[in-house]
Write a protein that holds these residues in place. Sequence first.
Motif, PDB file in Angstrom:
ATOM      1  N   GLY A   1       6.934  11.736 -21.137  1.00 16.93           N
ATOM      2  CA  GLY A   1       5.797  11.102 -21.803  1.00 16.93           C
ATOM      3  C   GLY A   1       5.277   9.916 -21.021  1.00 16.93           C
ATOM      4  N   ALA A   2       6.189   9.142 -20.442  1.00 18.90           N
ATOM      5  CA  ALA A   2       5.781   7.957 -19.688  1.00 18.90           C
ATOM      6  C   ALA A   2       6.843   7.586 -18.661  1.00 18.90           C
ATOM      7  CB  ALA A   2       5.555   6.777 -20.632  1.00 18.90           C
ATOM      8  N   VAL A   3       6.381   7.082 -17.533  1.00 16.74           N
ATOM      9  CA  VAL A   3       7.282   6.573 -16.484  1.00 16.74           C
ATOM     10  C   VAL A   3       6.792   5.189 -16.082  1.00 16.74           C
ATOM     11  CG1 VAL A   3       8.128   6.865 -14.123  1.00 16.74           C
ATOM     12  CG2 VAL A   3       7.790   8.878 -15.568  1.00 16.74           C
ATOM     13  N   HIS A   4       7.664   4.202 -16.149  1.00 11.61           N
ATOM     14  CA  HIS A   4       7.339   2.858 -15.669  1.00 11.61           C
ATOM     15  C   HIS A   4       8.296   2.523 -14.520  1.00 11.61           C
ATOM     16  CE1 HIS A   4       5.253   0.975 -19.429  1.00 11.61           C
ATOM     17  NE2 HIS A   4       4.902   2.224 -19.258  1.00 11.61           N
TER      18      HIS A   4
ATOM     19  N   GLY B   1       0.830  -1.208   0.000  1.00 10.62           N
ATOM     20  CA  GLY B   1       0.000   0.000   0.000  1.00 10.62           C
ATOM     21  C   GLY B   1       0.858   1.249   0.000  1.00 10.62           C
ATOM     22  N   MET B   2       1.691   1.402   1.032  1.00 10.36           N
ATOM     23  CA  MET B   2       2.554   2.588   1.075  1.00 10.36           C
ATOM     24  C   MET B   2       3.566   2.561  -0.057  1.00 10.36           C
ATOM     25  SD  MET B   2       4.994   4.147   4.046  1.00 10.36           S
ATOM     26  CE  MET B   2       6.120   5.498   3.609  1.00 10.36           C
ATOM     27  N   THR B   3       4.063   1.372  -0.363  1.00  9.84           N
ATOM     28  CA  THR B   3       5.096   1.255  -1.400  1.00  9.84           C
ATOM     29  C   THR B   3       4.578   1.782  -2.732  1.00  9.84           C
ATOM     30  OG1 THR B   3       5.615  -0.814  -0.297  1.00  9.84           O
ATOM     31  CG2 THR B   3       6.801  -0.336  -2.301  1.00  9.84           C
ATOM     32  N   GLU B   4       3.401   1.321  -3.141  1.00 14.96           N
ATOM     33  CA  GLU B   4       2.841   1.744  -4.426  1.00 14.96           C
ATOM     34  C   GLU B   4       2.604   3.253  -4.431  1.00 14.96           C
ATOM     35  OE1 GLU B   4       1.918  -0.778  -2.566  1.00 14.96           O
ATOM     36  OE2 GLU B   4       1.729  -2.585  -3.777  1.00 14.96           O
ATOM     37  N   GLN B   5       2.054   3.770  -3.319  1.00 16.43           N
ATOM     38  CA  GLN B   5       1.817   5.218  -3.229  1.00 16.43           C
ATOM     39  C   GLN B   5       3.127   5.990  -3.336  1.00 16.43           C
ATOM     40  OE1 GLN B   5      -0.727   6.788  -0.047  1.00 16.43           O
ATOM     41  NE2 GLN B   5      -1.375   4.699   0.361  1.00 16.43           N
ATOM     42  N   ALA B   6       4.167   5.493  -2.682  1.00 14.80           N
ATOM     43  CA  ALA B   6       5.461   6.177  -2.703  1.00 14.80           C
ATOM     44  C   ALA B   6       6.040   6.199  -4.117  1.00 14.80           C
ATOM     45  CB  ALA B   6       6.436   5.491  -1.739  1.00 14.80           C
ATOM     46  N   LEU B   7       5.891   5.099  -4.837  1.00 14.62           N
ATOM     47  CA  LEU B   7       6.442   5.043  -6.202  1.00 14.62           C
ATOM     48  C   LEU B   7       5.675   5.994  -7.134  1.00 14.62           C
ATOM     49  CD1 LEU B   7       7.147   1.213  -6.605  1.00 14.62           C
ATOM     50  CD2 LEU B   7       8.758   3.033  -5.979  1.00 14.62           C
ATOM     51  N   VAL B   8       4.359   6.050  -7.002  1.00 12.69           N
ATOM     52  CA  VAL B   8       3.575   6.987  -7.823  1.00 12.69           C
ATOM     53  C   VAL B   8       3.980   8.426  -7.482  1.00 12.69           C
ATOM     54  CG1 VAL B   8       1.244   7.903  -8.232  1.00 12.69           C
ATOM     55  CG2 VAL B   8       1.620   5.429  -8.179  1.00 12.69           C
TER      56      VAL B   8
END
Lengths: 149, 83
Positions: A75-78, A55-62
């Motif tokens: 244009g894009a970030v993966h 949960g926190m991990t995904e939020q931190a990466l976004v």
Amino acid sequence: MSVFVAVQSDDFCLASEYDELRRHSTCGAVVTFSGLVRELSDNILHSMTLEHYPGMTEQALVAIAEQAQQRWQLGAVHIIHRVGRLKPNEQIVFVGIASAHRAAAFAACEFIMDYLKNRAPFWKKEHTANGDYWVAAKASDQHALARWE
Amino acid sequence: MINILFFAALRERLDCEQYLLSCEGNALNVAAVLGQLKSRSSLWQQELERADLLCALNQQLVPLSATVQDGDELAFFPPVTGG
């Protein structure tokens, strides 16, 4: 800008990610980084376990991807980060950037890795011939972040 | 209740993944929560006063001065080492 973030135990395919990133027709540059499990200089590494804070991990990466977009036109970030048990030479992390020109893509890729290493809640535990050890945070990673602040 | 989570080396040393703390409806700051946790034992005291301890409130990194309320999720963990 499109942002794609994944935290997964499965491996990822560099070629597939690259093909996705180069579909952005306004982008003339794609920069990718992949981080691997490397052997230790002073011990035998059998494997490594990546723990994270779901949960926190995904939020931190976004949040890190969005900060990069505020600094550069992208244009894009993966971003893909693996968790669970990994062996030497296995892929841990992928960062891919598509942008109009290369300077923004190179800079954003480094920025995202520097932030990820200091802000995203992942922890590595090494399983070695001499026992299991949590990896200590490196001052060099903190210094790398300081250059963006 | 405050839902307190521990991760990585800290979780192992405390032998605790999750701890529920009653705050009786009162707002506290993170430092006050830490104070209550440290009073549990000398081990908890030692582990939770490490200078490099990080704290996340509702999955956002926060300083020890952040206010914690009933129903919040609070996490403590060592410096991160991903990538």
